[in-house]
Enzyme design. Sequence first.
Site, PDB file in Angstrom:
ATOM      1  N   GLY A  14      38.991  55.152 -78.629  1.00  0.00           N
ATOM      2  CA  GLY A  14      38.347  56.386 -78.170  1.00  0.00           C
ATOM      3  C   GLY A  14      37.276  56.081 -77.155  1.00  0.00           C
ATOM      4  N   ASP A  67      48.275  55.734 -78.307  1.00  0.00           N
ATOM      5  CA  ASP A  67      48.014  56.798 -79.268  1.00  0.00           C
ATOM      6  C   ASP A  67      48.067  56.169 -80.651  1.00  0.00           C
ATOM      7  OD1 ASP A  67      47.867  58.985 -80.883  1.00  0.00           O
ATOM      8  OD2 ASP A  67      49.626  60.011 -80.061  1.00  0.00           O
ATOM      9  N   ASN A  94      36.390  55.502 -82.998  1.00  0.00           N
ATOM     10  CA  ASN A  94      35.759  56.742 -82.550  1.00  0.00           C
ATOM     11  C   ASN A  94      36.872  57.759 -82.282  1.00  0.00           C
ATOM     12  OD1 ASN A  94      33.454  58.356 -81.437  1.00  0.00           O
ATOM     13  ND2 ASN A  94      34.679  58.203 -79.580  1.00  0.00           N
ATOM     14  N   SER A 147      31.456  61.977 -89.775  1.00  0.00           N
ATOM     15  CA  SER A 147      30.774  63.194 -89.324  1.00  0.00           C
ATOM     16  C   SER A 147      29.952  63.751 -90.463  1.00  0.00           C
ATOM     17  CB  SER A 147      31.785  64.248 -88.870  1.00  0.00           C
ATOM     18  OG  SER A 147      31.149  65.505 -88.652  1.00  0.00           O
ATOM     19  N   TYR A 160      39.088  69.032 -91.140  1.00  0.00           N
ATOM     20  CA  TYR A 160      38.160  68.090 -90.517  1.00  0.00           C
ATOM     21  C   TYR A 160      37.226  67.507 -91.559  1.00  0.00           C
ATOM     22  CZ  TYR A 160      34.939  66.157 -87.036  1.00  0.00           C
ATOM     23  OH  TYR A 160      34.162  65.301 -86.286  1.00  0.00           O
ATOM     24  N   LYS A 164      37.088  63.526 -92.674  1.00  0.00           N
ATOM     25  CA  LYS A 164      35.899  62.692 -92.504  1.00  0.00           C
ATOM     26  C   LYS A 164      35.337  62.227 -93.845  1.00  0.00           C
ATOM     27  CE  LYS A 164      35.729  62.620 -88.016  1.00  0.00           C
ATOM     28  NZ  LYS A 164      35.900  61.362 -87.264  1.00  0.00           N
TER      29      LYS A 164
END
Length: 263
Positions: A14, A67, A94, A147, A160, A164
Amino acid sequence: MVGKLDGRVAVVVGAGQTPGETIGNGRATALTFAREGARLVLVDRHRDRAEATAVEIDGDTVVVAADIASDEGPEQVVAAALDAFGGIDILHNNVGIGMGDGPPHRLTDDAYDRIMDVNLRALWRTCRAATPALRASDHGAIVSVSSLAAIASATNLTAYKLSKAGVNALTQSLALANAKYGMRANAIMPGFVDTPMGVDAAADALQIDRATYAASRAERVPLGRQGSAWDVAKAALFLASDDAAWITGVVLPVDGGQSARIG
């Protein structure tokens, strides 16, 4: 002057970024690692974005367009690092998407599967692929970007949040499974950081003025401002370096005090 990562091979997954007014976490971390003497493997799905990061680095870099959510992606990344530099000392993950997310009663199977696949499964598979090389290093370290959503109330970010939270749990498992090899694994939980993905893309999706959206985020941070990608990068540098040689299995909030407010 010798840098904290002098001569070490760091894979930054990332390393590019979405377009926006500020710098993203991956690019800021790659630049920070490079300034501390690391040799970089810059990974991104979009070659041009990783190459844009490479242009800013005065040092050894290899760009890998891959990817990691694909079947061959993780092995492709590790093979490129070994071919270019002969080993891996640091893996920095990341990665994260949230497109199509929503509350549990509205979240579709397809959106859930895609978010979990990229944010958790692909990250785990990349760690798995890199583990032999990291175990062979004298400084093996994984630093993953989680996160604050993992521990915060996030009713509109169901998948999400779950993904995380999974990164946090995976980090502890990696730390314990690899401690006897001297390999460490830690994670960072950023709060509201002023990045292109966190602000520009979100404001665009919500059809809100960027400045207005950024100000609303800053108001929710105890220190009174959003963080920058450099705040995340400095935390990543610490966890990747020998300054954190006796730290493993830690999930570090970098959030201006938001996690203290959450409790």
